[in-house]
Design an enzyme around this catalytic site. Structure first.
Site, short mmCIF file in Angstrom:
data_model
loop_
_atom_site.label_atom_id
_atom_site.label_comp_id
_atom_site.label_asym_id
_atom_site.label_seq_id
_atom_site.Cartn_x
_atom_site.Cartn_y
_atom_site.Cartn_z
N HIS A 83 -89.06 -22.87 -7.32
CA HIS A 83 -88.56 -22.04 -6.22
C HIS A 83 -87.71 -20.89 -6.78
O HIS A 83 -87.12 -21.00 -7.86
CB HIS A 83 -87.72 -22.90 -5.27
N GLU B 13 -84.78 -19.83 -5.97
CA GLU B 13 -83.38 -20.19 -6.21
C GLU B 13 -83.21 -20.91 -7.54
O GLU B 13 -82.25 -20.66 -8.29
CB GLU B 13 -82.84 -21.11 -5.11
N CYS C 61 -84.03 -25.14 0.49
CA CYS C 61 -84.49 -26.50 0.80
C CYS C 61 -83.52 -27.52 0.20
O CYS C 61 -82.53 -27.15 -0.43
CB CYS C 61 -85.90 -26.71 0.24
N CYS D 118 -83.15 -27.11 -3.69
CA CYS D 118 -82.36 -25.94 -4.10
C CYS D 118 -80.90 -26.09 -3.69
O CYS D 118 -80.00 -25.74 -4.47
CB CYS D 118 -82.97 -24.67 -3.52
#
Lengths: 137, 137
Positions: A46, A48, A76, A79
Site C-alpha cells: 500500500h 502508506e 486500512c 496501514c
C-alpha cells in the site's frame, strides 16, 4: 495533498487502485508513493506502507514522531497498525473508506497521533469511482 | 513452529525482539523470516510482513489462500491487517500478546482464516522474557 493525488493518478495509470501518499517533515516532502499491490504481487505494498519505510530510511530512524502523512484514502487496518508503531505526529486523509478504513474497523493509533479527514476528499473519491467504473467495463 | 522458533532465536542473536515466522503450503516451507525492525530501521519489518511478501513472491500471486502462517507471537494490528488482505487460510501462533496482539486490539481477519493459538507458547514466551531481561541489564 495535491502531491498525494498526483501519486494516486500514477497508480491509476498503472491499473492499481488509485491511492497516493506523501510524508512531510518541517514542510519538506521526505517520501511519496502510490499503491503497487498488483505490480509487486504484494498485499503489503500500500502507498502508506511504502512511504513509512521510505521516510524512516530518509530520517535514519524508525519513528516518525515529527512527521505528517498525507494520504488520499482513509488508511486500512494494516496501514493504521504500521502508523501506530511509527508514532507519527499527524495523519491527513482525503476520502473515507467506510468498509475497510481503520475508523470503522476499530484500529488503534498511537495516543500522540492526531487525525484530520476530508482534505480534497471529493477529488480522491472521484478518482476511485472512475477507476472502478473503468475496471467494470 | 520449531522452524519459526529458530527464526526467533536468530532475531534474538541480532538484538531484535525475538519473533519468527514461517509460511507453509502443502507441507512445504515457502517463506521464513524474523523480526528486523532495528536492523532495517523500519517498523514494518515484522517477521510476518516479510514472510507474507516472500510467500506471495514465491507463489507469483498476492493471495495466500492455501497457506498456513506459523508465528511465535500473536500478530499485531499491522500484521493481522496484512493477513486480512492476504486471505491466508490458517494462522498458528505461539505466545499471546495481551497488550499489542490483534485479538485484544480488535483487528478483523478474513472470514476464511482460522486461528490456532498456544502452539509451543512457553518456548516463545521464554525467549521474549529472556530478551527483555537481558536488555534491562
Amino acid at each position: 495533498m495535491k502531491k498525494a493525488l498526483q501519486e494516486a493518478e500514477m497508480a491509476f495509470s498503472k491499473g492499481e487502485i488509485p491511492v497516493g501518499a506523501v510524508i512531510v517533515v518541517a514542510d519538506k516532502v521526505i517520501a511519496s508513493s502510490h499503491n503497487l499491490t498488483e505490480l509487486l504481487n504484494d498485499v503489503t505494498a500500500h502507498a502508506e506502507m511504502q512511504s513509512i519505510t521510505a521516510a524512516a530510511n530518509f530520517l535514519g530512524g524508525k519513528y516518525l514522531k515529527d512527521c505528517t502523512l498525507y494520504v488520499t484514502l482513509e488508511p486500512c487496518q494494516m496501514c493504521a497498525g504500521a502508523l501506530y508503531w511509527s508514532q507519527i505526529s499527524k495523519i491527513v486523509f482525503g476520502a473515507r473508506d467506510e468498509q475497510r478504513g481503520f475508523m470503522n474497523m476499530g484500529t488503534k493509533l498511537h495516543p500522540k497521533t492526531t487525525v484530520v479527514s476530508g482534505v480534497m476528499a471529493n477529488e480522491a473519491a472521484d478518482l476511485m469511482k472512475r477507476f472502478f467504473l473503468e475496471r467494470r467495463k
